[in-house]
Design a protein around this motif. Structure first.
Motif, mmCIF file in Angstrom:
data_model
loop_
_atom_site.group_PDB
_atom_site.id
_atom_site.type_symbol
_atom_site.label_atom_id
_atom_site.label_comp_id
_atom_site.label_asym_id
_atom_site.label_seq_id
_atom_site.Cartn_x
_atom_site.Cartn_y
_atom_site.Cartn_z
ATOM 1 N N MET A 1 0.825 -1.206 0.000
ATOM 2 C CA MET A 1 0.000 0.000 0.000
ATOM 3 C C MET A 1 0.866 1.266 0.000
ATOM 4 O O MET A 1 0.638 2.196 -0.755
ATOM 5 N N PHE A 2 1.899 1.260 0.843
ATOM 6 C CA PHE A 2 2.746 2.449 0.959
ATOM 7 C C PHE A 2 3.617 2.666 -0.279
ATOM 8 O O PHE A 2 3.990 3.783 -0.585
ATOM 9 N N TYR A 3 3.958 1.566 -0.967
ATOM 10 C CA TYR A 3 4.875 1.669 -2.107
ATOM 11 C C TYR A 3 4.214 1.291 -3.431
ATOM 12 O O TYR A 3 4.894 0.929 -4.391
ATOM 13 N N GLY A 4 2.893 1.384 -3.478
ATOM 14 C CA GLY A 4 2.184 1.117 -4.723
ATOM 15 C C GLY A 4 2.361 -0.288 -5.256
ATOM 16 O O GLY A 4 2.336 -0.515 -6.471
ATOM 17 N N GLY A 5 2.548 -1.256 -4.368
ATOM 18 C CA GLY A 5 2.676 -2.652 -4.776
ATOM 19 C C GLY A 5 4.041 -3.026 -5.322
ATOM 20 O O GLY A 5 4.244 -4.156 -5.779
ATOM 21 N N LYS A 6 5.008 -2.111 -5.274
ATOM 22 C CA LYS A 6 6.329 -2.372 -5.862
ATOM 23 C C LYS A 6 7.312 -3.025 -4.894
ATOM 24 O O LYS A 6 8.335 -3.562 -5.309
ATOM 25 N N LEU A 7 7.006 -2.968 -3.597
ATOM 26 C CA LEU A 7 7.921 -3.528 -2.600
ATOM 27 C C LEU A 7 7.754 -5.035 -2.529
ATOM 28 O O LEU A 7 6.638 -5.541 -2.397
ATOM 29 N N LYS A 8 8.858 -5.775 -2.630
ATOM 30 C CA LYS A 8 8.826 -7.232 -2.594
ATOM 31 C C LYS A 8 9.623 -7.734 -1.393
ATOM 32 O O LYS A 8 10.652 -7.173 -1.036
ATOM 33 N N THR A 9 9.164 -8.836 -0.806
ATOM 34 C CA THR A 9 9.861 -9.440 0.319
ATOM 35 C C THR A 9 10.988 -10.324 -0.194
ATOM 36 O O THR A 9 10.758 -11.202 -1.026
ATOM 37 N N ALA A 10 12.193 -10.104 0.312
ATOM 38 C CA ALA A 10 13.346 -10.903 -0.108
ATOM 39 C C ALA A 10 13.373 -12.225 0.632
ATOM 40 O O ALA A 10 12.966 -12.317 1.787
ATOM 41 N N HIS A 11 13.858 -13.266 -0.046
ATOM 42 C CA HIS A 11 14.061 -14.554 0.609
ATOM 43 C C HIS A 11 15.442 -14.541 1.239
ATOM 44 O O HIS A 11 16.433 -14.191 0.590
ATOM 45 N N GLU A 12 15.530 -14.920 2.496
ATOM 46 C CA GLU A 12 16.800 -14.834 3.230
ATOM 47 C C GLU A 12 17.664 -16.048 2.911
ATOM 48 O O GLU A 12 17.574 -17.096 3.535
ATOM 49 N N GLY A 13 18.520 -15.917 1.903
ATOM 50 C CA GLY A 13 19.412 -17.018 1.525
ATOM 51 C C GLY A 13 18.773 -17.890 0.472
ATOM 52 O O GLY A 13 17.638 -18.340 0.610
ATOM 53 N N ILE A 14 19.478 -18.139 -0.604
ATOM 54 C CA ILE A 14 18.944 -18.967 -1.693
ATOM 55 C C ILE A 14 18.773 -20.397 -1.210
ATOM 56 O O ILE A 14 19.697 -21.017 -0.697
ATOM 57 N N GLY A 15 17.582 -20.919 -1.384
ATOM 58 C CA GLY A 15 17.305 -22.294 -0.996
ATOM 59 C C GLY A 15 17.162 -22.498 0.503
ATOM 60 O O GLY A 15 16.978 -23.610 0.966
ATOM 61 N N LYS A 16 17.235 -21.419 1.264
ATOM 62 C CA LYS A 16 17.120 -21.527 2.724
ATOM 63 C C LYS A 16 15.687 -21.282 3.142
ATOM 64 O O LYS A 16 15.128 -20.227 2.893
#
Length: 205
Positions: A1-16
């Motif tokens: 809502m605050f960023y117009g849907g552009k903010l994405k949650t990062a995955h902490e570590g590939i495959g973790k």
């Protein structure tokens, strides 16, 4: 809502894979929960670096914070130093520190929203403090009424900060009947209801 849907949650570590706590099963394994508490707020004078100030606390919410914190540490095995207990009110933070100490916890983080800016923790328990009996809540509240009765929690910048400090899970504790008077909180509560993430305090964890 605050960023117009552009903010994405990062995955902490590939495959973790991030371990989900057992308590999230109640919320369809979504690590976000709103605990509804119809508490009673109290106005107190607290000492700060700038001098004395009027602040607020809510004992019912303190009880629920302690309940969730204790469960996370003792039943789920979460390191208490990876949890941040947060409120926008100095009086609530002071009371929370005192109660956590009384309950035998010597490692914990309790911060105001302002002082938490720039920080991040695995888990956040956010106590909103403000509350009113249902019969006193306006059906069509004005902006002035909301500012008077919700205070800091109508500040979008502070809401944004508070909701984005947790990396693995967020527990919000407050009075949903009052919060829906604010546009931002109403949308959040509607989203949580749709996902099955809202509980009466007696039901969670």
């Amino acid at each position: 809502m605050f960023y117009g849907g552009k903010l994405k949650t990062a995955h902490e570590g590939i495959g973790k894979e991030v371990k989900l706590l057992k308590m999230w099963r109640k919320s369809n394994s979504i690590p976000r929960v709103f605990c509804h508490v119809e508490g009673e707020e109290e106005t107190l004078t607290v000492k700060t670096k700038e001098g004395n100030e009027q602040s607020r606390s809510n004992s019912r919410e303190i009880e629920q914070v302690l309940k969730v914190f204790r469960h996370m540490v003792t039943a789920e095995g979460v390191d208490p130093e990876t949890i941040n207990v947060m409120s926008q009110y100095n009086a609530q933070c002071t009371a929370l520190r005192e109660e956590l100490t009384k309950k035998g916890f010597d490692k914990f983080n309790v911060t105001t929203v302002v002082s938490s800016q720039g920080g991040e923790w695995d888990y956040v328990i956010f106590s909103l403090v403000r509350s009113l009996p249902k019969y006193l809540i306006e059906k069509n509240p004005t902006e002035g009424w909301c500012i008077q009765n919700l205070g800091f929690i109508t500040d979008r910048h502070q809401i944004n900060v508070a909701l984005t400090r947790a990396k693995k899970g967020l527990v919000i504790i407050g009075n949903k009947n009052l919060l829906i008077c604010d546009e931002v909180w109403k949308k959040l509560i509607e989203d949580y209801e749709e996902k099955g993430c809202i509980f009466d305090a007696r039901q969670f964890p």
